[in-house]
Enzyme design. Sequence first.
Site, PDB file in Angstrom:
ATOM      1  N   GLY A  32      39.876  35.896  43.783  1.00 12.17           N
ATOM      2  CA  GLY A  32      40.424  34.692  44.026  1.00 12.17           C
ATOM      3  C   GLY A  32      38.797  34.003  44.354  1.00 12.17           C
ATOM      4  O   GLY A  32      39.315  32.832  44.592  1.00 12.17           O
ATOM      5  N   GLY A  33      37.885  34.450  43.988  1.00 17.23           N
ATOM      6  CA  GLY A  33      36.939  33.421  43.908  1.00 17.23           C
ATOM      7  C   GLY A  33      36.987  32.352  43.433  1.00 17.23           C
ATOM      8  O   GLY A  33      37.470  31.949  42.017  1.00 17.23           O
ATOM      9  N   ASN A  41      36.591  38.269  35.282  1.00 16.27           N
ATOM     10  CA  ASN A  41      35.957  39.464  35.651  1.00 16.27           C
ATOM     11  C   ASN A  41      36.096  40.549  34.437  1.00 16.27           C
ATOM     12  O   ASN A  41      35.412  41.683  35.081  1.00 16.27           O
ATOM     13  CB  ASN A  41      37.667  38.866  37.012  1.00 16.27           C
ATOM     14  CG  ASN A  41      37.476  38.332  38.241  1.00 16.27           C
ATOM     15  OD1 ASN A  41      36.506  37.488  38.323  1.00 16.27           O
ATOM     16  ND2 ASN A  41      37.559  39.515  39.165  1.00 16.27           N
ATOM     17  N   ASN A 100      41.324  43.624  41.711  1.00 14.47           N
ATOM     18  CA  ASN A 100      39.933  43.557  41.922  1.00 14.47           C
ATOM     19  C   ASN A 100      40.437  41.826  43.008  1.00 14.47           C
ATOM     20  O   ASN A 100      41.088  40.542  42.803  1.00 14.47           O
ATOM     21  CB  ASN A 100      39.143  42.591  41.205  1.00 14.47           C
ATOM     22  CG  ASN A 100      38.104  42.190  41.595  1.00 14.47           C
ATOM     23  OD1 ASN A 100      36.898  41.148  41.959  1.00 14.47           O
ATOM     24  ND2 ASN A 100      37.994  43.244  42.618  1.00 14.47           N
ATOM     25  N   ARG A 180      31.934  29.575  35.584  1.00 15.15           N
ATOM     26  CA  ARG A 180      33.128  29.307  36.581  1.00 15.15           C
ATOM     27  C   ARG A 180      33.056  28.484  37.095  1.00 15.15           C
ATOM     28  O   ARG A 180      34.004  28.129  37.373  1.00 15.15           O
ATOM     29  CB  ARG A 180      32.357  30.243  37.424  1.00 15.15           C
ATOM     30  CG  ARG A 180      33.026  32.187  37.274  1.00 15.15           C
ATOM     31  CD  ARG A 180      32.494  32.807  38.354  1.00 15.15           C
ATOM     32  NE  ARG A 180      33.272  32.827  39.203  1.00 15.15           N
ATOM     33  CZ  ARG A 180      34.114  34.266  39.932  1.00 15.15           C
ATOM     34  NH1 ARG A 180      34.298  35.380  39.117  1.00 15.15           N
ATOM     35  NH2 ARG A 180      34.767  34.035  41.323  1.00 15.15           N
ATOM     36  N   HIS A 248      31.104  43.911  45.441  1.00 16.06           N
ATOM     37  CA  HIS A 248      32.704  43.509  45.617  1.00 16.06           C
ATOM     38  C   HIS A 248      33.445  43.647  43.938  1.00 16.06           C
ATOM     39  O   HIS A 248      34.489  43.883  43.925  1.00 16.06           O
ATOM     40  CB  HIS A 248      33.485  41.602  46.410  1.00 16.06           C
ATOM     41  CG  HIS A 248      34.381  42.043  46.164  1.00 16.06           C
ATOM     42  ND1 HIS A 248      35.039  42.408  47.270  1.00 16.06           N
ATOM     43  CD2 HIS A 248      34.825  40.666  45.721  1.00 16.06           C
ATOM     44  CE1 HIS A 248      36.612  41.735  47.506  1.00 16.06           C
ATOM     45  NE2 HIS A 248      36.537  41.076  46.555  1.00 16.06           N
ATOM     46  N   TRP A 249      32.655  43.466  43.732  1.00 17.09           N
ATOM     47  CA  TRP A 249      33.136  43.475  42.201  1.00 17.09           C
ATOM     48  C   TRP A 249      32.337  44.983  41.017  1.00 17.09           C
ATOM     49  O   TRP A 249      31.461  45.115  40.701  1.00 17.09           O
ATOM     50  CB  TRP A 249      31.621  42.614  41.509  1.00 17.09           C
ATOM     51  CG  TRP A 249      32.754  41.143  40.959  1.00 17.09           C
ATOM     52  CD1 TRP A 249      33.664  40.618  41.551  1.00 17.09           C
ATOM     53  CD2 TRP A 249      32.415  40.033  40.108  1.00 17.09           C
ATOM     54  NE1 TRP A 249      33.725  39.598  41.424  1.00 17.09           N
ATOM     55  CE2 TRP A 249      33.425  39.223  40.744  1.00 17.09           C
ATOM     56  CE3 TRP A 249      31.162  39.753  39.665  1.00 17.09           C
ATOM     57  CZ2 TRP A 249      32.745  37.702  40.096  1.00 17.09           C
ATOM     58  CZ3 TRP A 249      30.904  38.576  38.906  1.00 17.09           C
ATOM     59  CH2 TRP A 249      31.584  37.200  39.013  1.00 17.09           C
TER      60      TRP A 249
END
Length: 269
Positions: A32-33, A41, A100, A180, A248-249
């Site tokens: 949700g970034g 993603n 994710n 993005r 986080h990825w």
Amino acid sequence: MDLSDKFIDVGGTRTRYHDVGQGEPTILIHGGGPGASGLSNYRKNVEPLAASRRVIVVDLPGFGETEGKLQDGPIFAAMGEFVRNFMDAIGVQKASFVGNSLGGATSLMVALEAPERVNRLVLMGTGGSQAIFTPMPTEGLRRMAMFHGGDGPSMQKLKGVIELLVFDSKSITDALLEERLKAAMRKDAIDIFRRPPLDIWRENLAGLKHRTLIVWGRDDRVVPLDSAFILLKTMPNAELHVYPKCGHWAQWEKADEFNALVADFLDRP
């Protein structure tokens, strides 16, 4: 492999997705970034995973190229219902899920509300699970929450968020940042931090019998590693894999290892 855009109506929401490969369906759900989308993603994962299964990548409402129409209520529950409706729209009765962050929490909500529609779960840096030791919100979550505030979205703010999603920012390209930022500046982009939260760890996770692979970056600065242990301890058929020097990825920073790990997990009898 044909990664061209596909569009379908999901309860009045024009929805973009990608659908490749043959075999048992696996649905990939992004985080949700700001400016996130299915392909941004999972660009490094779709084709390797589709070598032996059908892989479906969806843009959630307000992300990528999917309209920002979403029912009211807690964000994870609303996204979970959307995904179930998306499955109905494309004619998929049951699938495995790879999620994710927001996508992990969304996948869990699908499993909680409709367990018969889920085969296996792969959860990376899943949101909504309470950290045990790390003060919350983390710096990564604070930067995400402030992205749409003040003077609104900007490249500087986006870089501040993205640098905390990874252990080594050298892996982030200018093309990804531009992609993005464009998506994040849409007028109907959904800011998940303006929706009521839902604590996944308060749900009946012990009732989920699905085989589950929990994947975490040891150096995650958005949803810390200690959050993983809530899921691991509560979910009866869960196992945990932790990558060092990874944020986080995990699916991005450890793509080759991640693809092999997930393919093996999904293929196990």
